[in-house]
Design a protein around this motif. Structure first.
Motif, short mmCIF file in Angstrom:
data_model
loop_
_atom_site.label_atom_id
_atom_site.label_comp_id
_atom_site.label_asym_id
_atom_site.label_seq_id
_atom_site.Cartn_x
_atom_site.Cartn_y
_atom_site.Cartn_z
N ALA A 8 46.95 49.77 35.14
CA ALA A 8 47.53 48.43 35.13
C ALA A 8 48.51 48.27 33.96
N LEU A 9 48.16 48.84 32.81
CA LEU A 9 49.03 48.73 31.64
C LEU A 9 50.32 49.53 31.84
N VAL A 10 50.23 50.69 32.48
CA VAL A 10 51.44 51.44 32.80
C VAL A 10 52.33 50.61 33.73
N GLY A 11 51.70 49.96 34.71
CA GLY A 11 52.46 49.09 35.61
C GLY A 11 53.10 47.93 34.88
N ALA A 12 52.39 47.38 33.89
CA ALA A 12 52.95 46.27 33.10
C ALA A 12 54.16 46.73 32.31
N ALA A 13 54.08 47.93 31.74
CA ALA A 13 55.23 48.48 31.00
C ALA A 13 56.40 48.72 31.95
N GLN A 14 56.11 49.11 33.18
CA GLN A 14 57.17 49.26 34.18
C GLN A 14 57.84 47.91 34.45
N THR A 15 57.03 46.87 34.60
CA THR A 15 57.59 45.53 34.82
C THR A 15 58.45 45.10 33.65
N ALA A 16 58.05 45.46 32.44
CA ALA A 16 58.81 45.08 31.24
C ALA A 16 60.20 45.70 31.22
N TRP A 30 57.03 51.65 24.82
CA TRP A 30 55.65 51.31 25.13
C TRP A 30 54.77 52.56 25.01
N VAL A 31 53.60 52.39 24.43
CA VAL A 31 52.61 53.46 24.33
C VAL A 31 51.31 52.94 24.94
N VAL A 32 50.81 53.66 25.94
CA VAL A 32 49.55 53.29 26.60
C VAL A 32 48.45 54.19 26.09
N ARG A 33 47.40 53.57 25.54
CA ARG A 33 46.24 54.32 25.04
C ARG A 33 44.99 53.72 25.67
N GLY A 34 44.54 54.25 26.79
CA GLY A 34 43.36 53.71 27.45
C GLY A 34 43.59 52.29 27.92
N ASP A 35 42.80 51.34 27.37
CA ASP A 35 42.97 49.94 27.75
C ASP A 35 43.85 49.18 26.76
N ARG A 36 44.70 49.91 26.03
CA ARG A 36 45.53 49.34 24.98
C ARG A 36 47.00 49.70 25.25
N LEU A 37 47.87 48.69 25.24
CA LEU A 37 49.31 48.87 25.43
C LEU A 37 50.03 48.41 24.18
N GLU A 38 50.75 49.32 23.54
CA GLU A 38 51.45 49.01 22.29
C GLU A 38 52.94 48.83 22.56
N LEU A 39 53.52 47.80 21.96
CA LEU A 39 54.96 47.55 22.02
C LEU A 39 55.57 47.92 20.67
N ILE A 316 58.26 54.82 28.16
CA ILE A 316 56.82 54.64 28.35
C ILE A 316 56.12 55.96 28.07
N GLU A 317 55.17 55.93 27.14
CA GLU A 317 54.39 57.12 26.80
C GLU A 317 52.92 56.82 27.07
N VAL A 318 52.28 57.71 27.82
CA VAL A 318 50.85 57.58 28.09
C VAL A 318 50.11 58.62 27.27
N VAL A 319 49.27 58.17 26.36
CA VAL A 319 48.50 59.06 25.49
C VAL A 319 47.12 59.26 26.11
N GLU A 320 46.82 60.51 26.47
CA GLU A 320 45.52 60.81 27.11
C GLU A 320 44.39 60.73 26.10
#
Length: 320
Positions: A8-16, A30-39, A316-320
């Protein structure tokens, strides 16, 4: 839940990615870390000559934050937002999920059709009820919107004229503008010729002359029916600039829902002397962040194309 929240957070960053930004610089990451989205802000895409303080960069980032939250809500997520002093600018957490609300989904649809329109507005004035709705939207989002009286519009026209003249005389500002405006913009940022009028339209407050020829038909007539407003707030600090961007996103969403076009005018806030003149217009009760031209959209003509967007993998960066 974490995997679902991450998606959902990756999708939100896409919307942004749909958010407006000064000269379409898209100065965010944007950096996605689990349930955390950083701007995060990206100073490399900051206008160093026209925006040395980063005010417009952070307003742009705030608009992106607004769009991300709208995207999350459209997917049925409740979000918590932290706005630290510094980097990251904001941290969004997806905390609960329920079936999507139709109104939230409609808000997302409005963001998807939102665009900047530099054409002459229709001769129909923006209804008082719509202007009030925009004022209310700004207040609810943490800023304020002052709709200018006729005499104030004439003062604004003089300010913009002086600001544009100062820009034309500054070689570095002209060079910076040329690097972001005109052409096809295949790299995915900047303002392409397709959204610029082929000739400057007849307006009470002059549109910015970017020094390049566009291909958009500006329309006929004069924008005497346009309204002008100043987006402002109680302080002139980075956290307030971010909030101003969130308010800009909400005002623009509200305007789109009412068939009202929005054209941001940043030149009056880029220079100290015109920014101070705007503050005096507000009776020194606040600090101006941006000027907006408002008009009724012409239903007989489709709007200009959307400006290009940077590839998702670049911002958009997704950190595993």
């Amino acid at each position: 839940m974490t995997e679902q929240a991450t998606q959902a957070l990756v999708g939100a960053a896409q919307t942004a990615r749909l958010a407006p930004s000064v000269h379409n610089t898209q100065p965010w990451r944007w950096v996605v870390r689990g349930d955390r989205l950083e701007l995060h802000a990206v100073p490399a895409r900051q206008l160093q000559e026209q925006d040395p303080s980063g005010r417009l960069m952070l307003v742009s980032c705030g608009a992106a934050l607004h769009h991300a939250l709208v995207g999350l809500a459209a997917e049925g997520w409740t979000a918590e937002v932290e706005r630290p002093a510094g980097e990251p600018l904001a941290v969004v957490r997806a905390v609960a999920h329920e079936p999507a609300d139709p109104h939230a989904m409609q808000r997302l649809q409005l963001l998807q059709v939102r665009h900047t329109d530099r054409r002459v507005v229709s001769p129909e004035p923006v209804p008082p009820g719509v202007r009030q709705a925009l004022v209310d939207a700004a207040r609810q989002a943490g800023a304020r919107l002052h709709v200018l009286r006729r005499d104030e519009v004439l003062q604004l026209a003089v300010m913009v004229e002086h600001a544009d003249e100062a820009h034309r005389r500054d070689e570095r500002m002209r060079a910076e503008t040329a690097s972001w405006v005109g052409g096809d913009r295949p790299e995915g940022s900047g303002v392409p010729a397709a959204v610029l009028p082929a000739e400057l339209p007849l307006t009470t407050v002059a549109e910015r002359d970017f020094g390049v020829t566009g291909t958009l038909a500006a329309g006929e007539g004069h924008d005497t029916a346009a309204s002008y407003a100043v987006l402002y707030g109680d302080a002139d600090e980075p956290d307030h600039w971010l909030r101003a961007g969130e308010a800009l996103g909400e005002v623009w969403l509200c305007a789109t829902g009412h068939g009202t076009t929005v054209l941001p005018l940043s030149s009056p806030v880029e220079l100290d002397f015109t920014r101070q003149a705007l503050r005096r217009m507000l009776s020194d009760t606040g600090y101006p962040y941006l000027v907006l031209r408002l008009g009724v959209a012409d239903p007989d003509h489709a709007g200009p194309p959307h400006t290009p967007r940077l590839p998702a993998e670049q911002i958009i960066e997704v950190v595993e």
